[in-house]
Design an enzyme around this catalytic site. Structure first.
Site, mmCIF file in Angstrom:
data_model
loop_
_atom_site.group_PDB
_atom_site.id
_atom_site.type_symbol
_atom_site.label_atom_id
_atom_site.label_comp_id
_atom_site.label_asym_id
_atom_site.label_seq_id
_atom_site.Cartn_x
_atom_site.Cartn_y
_atom_site.Cartn_z
ATOM 1 N N GLU A 158 -3.404 7.799 -5.860
ATOM 2 C CA GLU A 158 -3.537 7.024 -7.145
ATOM 3 C C GLU A 158 -4.786 7.417 -8.014
ATOM 4 O OE1 GLU A 158 -1.558 3.011 -5.184
ATOM 5 O OE2 GLU A 158 -3.710 2.851 -5.829
ATOM 6 N N ARG B 179 1.003 -1.086 0.125
ATOM 7 C CA ARG B 179 -0.159 0.094 -0.059
ATOM 8 C C ARG B 179 0.930 1.092 0.002
ATOM 9 N NH1 ARG B 179 -3.894 -2.515 -1.446
ATOM 10 N NH2 ARG B 179 -5.931 -2.640 -0.628
ATOM 11 N N HIS C 159 -0.574 -0.028 -9.412
ATOM 12 C CA HIS C 159 -1.244 -0.800 -8.583
ATOM 13 C C HIS C 159 -1.996 -1.899 -9.068
ATOM 14 C CE1 HIS C 159 -3.709 -0.379 -4.404
ATOM 15 N NE2 HIS C 159 -3.346 -1.621 -4.775
#
Length: 321
Positions: free
Chosen positions: A268, A239, A287
């Site tokens: 993000e 994360r 991600h």
């Protein structure tokens, strides 16, 4: 009975055609909003009350969102994937909203990407590819991984899969976890379970594979970087909030961090003008480490299992435990 379901998980949305038969069989009326990566709190609050359940990505299911939903139809929140750091679990419990996630499903997939990033940092394969495409014949002297020390933070299913891969490369591996690491796994893999301080001090490469919690937010901060070897590599497949980017940037500039591979970020999608994009020793991902076709289709069905189970429990008058 037909249930209205909000779907906000990008990998599941991309494979929606594989879920339609199951949705129909379970009487799920699924709605996909227009968004990129994740919805905002405000956008969720506008629509959440119309849905009985959610199959969620990494959207911010704050107390405000959950209260708004509970005032309407919302009874179930099924997280697609592992991390639940974006969900106010205490608020959900207090409001009587069933929550679930799909743990232990992406170990191999995320570990493969962590290994790939580590190899790229060692041999700079991405730079050679870019150079050859531009008519150059770049020769980079890389770094041998055998004998180097890797530190893995978070030794759950993903971390263990990473450890196995790094050991196969001949690396010495240190592990840290807030929970006791399985001694059988340590013996099998020759993993050394160490303190966080020792991991910071002794590792040539540090890989993050832990959950994000309020306690470990900005785990890698200025004080942590100060303990590390000069030129350490950082690989984050967990994360973005685990790394204080405002501390990472100067650490890269002065060479304390020699290179980094970041699949996740504090914001993000990562803005194109973000300072981290300006370093050629930083590899930026999107991600996406868990995103393989096989894993997505498998987890799609688990998430549907969970949302249907909890909708039935709610309809039967059960309350979350």
């Amino acid at each position: 009975m037909t249930w209205n379901i909000l779907l906000t998980c990008p990998p599941m949305i991309m494979t929606l055609n594989h879920c339609q038969e199951r949705f129909a069989a379970e009487d799920l009326n699924v709605f996909v909003p227009d968004f990129q990566q994740q919805m905002s709190e405000a956008a969720l609050c506008e629509i959440i009350a119309d849905f009985d359940g959610v199959i969620a990505g990494d959207d911010p299911f704050t107390a405000k969102v959950l209260k708004t939903g509970r005032a309407g139809r919302l009874r179930v929140l099924a997280k697609w994937g592992i991390g639940v750091d974006a969900i106010d679990l205490e608020a959900a419990r207090d409001l009587g909203i069933f929550t679930s996630n799909t743990p232990n499903v992406f170990g191999d997939e995320v570990a493969d990407v962590a290994l790939g990033y580590t190899l790229m940092l060692a041999r700079q394969l991405h730079k050679m590819d870019a150079a050859v495409r531009q008519g150059e014949w770049l020769k980079i002297q890389g770094t041998s991984l055998r004998g180097k020390v890797a530190g893995v933070i978070g030794v759950g299913s993903i971390g263990q899969a990473i450890v196995r891969r790094l050991r196969a490369l001949g690396m010495e591996v240190l592990g840290y976890d807030v929970h006791p690491i399985n001694p059988d796994f340590c013996q099998e893999s020759q993993l050394q379970s160490v303190s966080l301080d020792r991991l910071f001090q002794d590792s040539d490469c540090i890989l993050l594979a832990c959950n994000l919690t309020p306690q470990n937010h900005h785990l890698l901060n200025a004080a942590a970087f100060a303990q590390m070897k000069d030129g350490v590599w950082i690989v984050n497949v967990a994360r973005g909030g685990l790394v204080d980017e405002s501390a990472l940037i100067p650490a890269i500039e002065r060479g304390k961090v020699g290179a980094a591979a970041l699949d996740v970020f504090e914001t993000e999608p990562l803005p194109a003008d973000h300072p981290l994009t300006q370093f050629d020793q930083v590899i930026c991902g999107s991600h996406n480490s868990s995103n393989t076709r096989e894993a997505v289709l498998r987890v799609n069905q688990l998430a549907i299992d969970h949302v249907v189970r909890d909708l039935k429990r709610s309809a039967a008058g059960e309350v979350p435990g």
